[in-house]
Write a protein that holds these residues in place. Structure first.
Motif, PDB file in Angstrom:
ATOM      1  N   ALA A  92      -2.232   8.486  -8.114  1.00  0.00           N
ATOM      2  CA  ALA A  92      -1.975   7.059  -7.897  1.00  0.00           C
ATOM      3  C   ALA A  92      -2.071   6.667  -6.425  1.00  0.00           C
ATOM      4  CB  ALA A  92      -0.598   6.686  -8.438  1.00  0.00           C
ATOM      5  N   ALA A  93      -2.093   7.671  -5.531  1.00  0.00           N
ATOM      6  CA  ALA A  93      -2.090   7.398  -4.092  1.00  0.00           C
ATOM      7  C   ALA A  93      -3.192   8.178  -3.393  1.00  0.00           C
ATOM      8  CB  ALA A  93      -0.730   7.781  -3.503  1.00  0.00           C
ATOM      9  N   GLY A  94      -3.724   7.587  -2.337  1.00  0.00           N
ATOM     10  CA  GLY A  94      -4.713   8.287  -1.525  1.00  0.00           C
ATOM     11  C   GLY A  94      -4.088   9.424  -0.744  1.00  0.00           C
ATOM     12  N   ASP A  99      -1.416   4.542   0.568  1.00  0.00           N
ATOM     13  CA  ASP A  99      -2.743   4.108   0.160  1.00  0.00           C
ATOM     14  C   ASP A  99      -2.811   4.038  -1.378  1.00  0.00           C
ATOM     15  OD1 ASP A  99      -5.351   3.242   0.391  1.00  0.00           O
ATOM     16  OD2 ASP A  99      -6.185   5.257   0.632  1.00  0.00           O
ATOM     17  N   LEU A 100      -1.847   3.298  -1.956  1.00  0.00           N
ATOM     18  CA  LEU A 100      -1.792   3.149  -3.412  1.00  0.00           C
ATOM     19  C   LEU A 100      -3.112   2.594  -3.939  1.00  0.00           C
ATOM     20  CD1 LEU A 100       1.785   1.646  -3.898  1.00  0.00           C
ATOM     21  CD2 LEU A 100       1.027   3.960  -4.472  1.00  0.00           C
ATOM     22  N   LYS A 101      -3.571   3.145  -5.038  1.00  0.00           N
ATOM     23  CA  LYS A 101      -4.828   2.702  -5.640  1.00  0.00           C
ATOM     24  C   LYS A 101      -4.637   1.430  -6.457  1.00  0.00           C
ATOM     25  CE  LYS A 101      -6.616   7.300  -5.304  1.00  0.00           C
ATOM     26  NZ  LYS A 101      -7.062   8.497  -5.941  1.00  0.00           N
ATOM     27  N   ALA A 102      -3.405   1.184  -6.899  1.00  0.00           N
ATOM     28  CA  ALA A 102      -3.034  -0.031  -7.634  1.00  0.00           C
ATOM     29  C   ALA A 102      -1.521  -0.174  -7.518  1.00  0.00           C
ATOM     30  CB  ALA A 102      -3.453   0.084  -9.100  1.00  0.00           C
ATOM     31  N   LYS A 118       0.790  -1.226   0.000  1.00  0.00           N
ATOM     32  CA  LYS A 118       0.000   0.000   0.000  1.00  0.00           C
ATOM     33  C   LYS A 118       0.824   1.279   0.000  1.00  0.00           C
ATOM     34  CE  LYS A 118      -4.257  -1.194  -0.165  1.00  0.00           C
ATOM     35  NZ  LYS A 118      -4.963  -0.796  -1.383  1.00  0.00           N
TER      36      LYS A 118
END
Length: 165
Positions: free
Chosen positions: A68-70, A113-116, A45
């Motif tokens: 790309a990140a939260g 908090d990577l989205k992918a 993450k």
């Protein structure tokens, strides 16, 4: 035949885009060189982005942003005794004419908090926000290559081992 021509056109377009993308980027005040982000794996993450920043007249890196990140933060990692500590910093000073290196084990941009997963060989959009001595903000949009080592083959170390939020 159409599919082959379409594929050839895509490859040609991609090659042109890559050839036109500089290995460095610059605002009027800050030059960015050697930017890269560490590849991640499924379930991971967080990862880091690294680069060298040189402010002509002095500036501060006040934040970073990435779709790309939260959460995207500027971090500092340092040893305190025999304990490695990592923390977000409100801003990173960039003294006039001096290069500040964001690297594994030191200052870096943290993508949380990577989205992918970030796959090796791809790229990630990253915006750096700087503030000059008068408080005026400027943004620099980057397309950062994703890899397992810094450009030029330097190893990235194991910065992410044990990183928790």
């Amino acid at each position: 035949m159409k599919k082959l021509l379409h594929t050839a056109a895509l490859v040609s377009t991609l090659a042109a885009v890559l050839a036109s993308t500089p290995a460095w980027a610059q605002t009027a005040a800050v030059k960015v060189e050697g930017a890269w982000a560490r590849a991640s794996v499924q379930g991971q993450k967080a990862t880091g982005a690294f680069m060298r920043l040189t402010a002509q007249d002095g500036a501060r890196l006040v934040r970073a942003e990435s779709p790309a990140a939260g959460i995207t933060e500027v971090h500092e990692m340092k040893m305190e005794g025999d304990i490695m500590k990592m923390r977000a910093v409100p801003a990173l000073d960039l003294p006039a004419g001096k290069t500040v290196e964001l690297k594994p084990g030191g200052y870096h941009v943290m993508l949380l908090d990577l989205k992918a997963p970030l796959a090796k060989g791809t790229s990630v959009p990253l915006t750096l926000v700087f503030q000059d001595a008068k408080g005026v903000e400027s943004k620099l949009d980057l397309t950062v290559p994703v890899g397992t080592a810094a450009p030029g083959g330097a190893t990235a170390g194991t910065m992410m081992n044990g990183h928790k939020h």
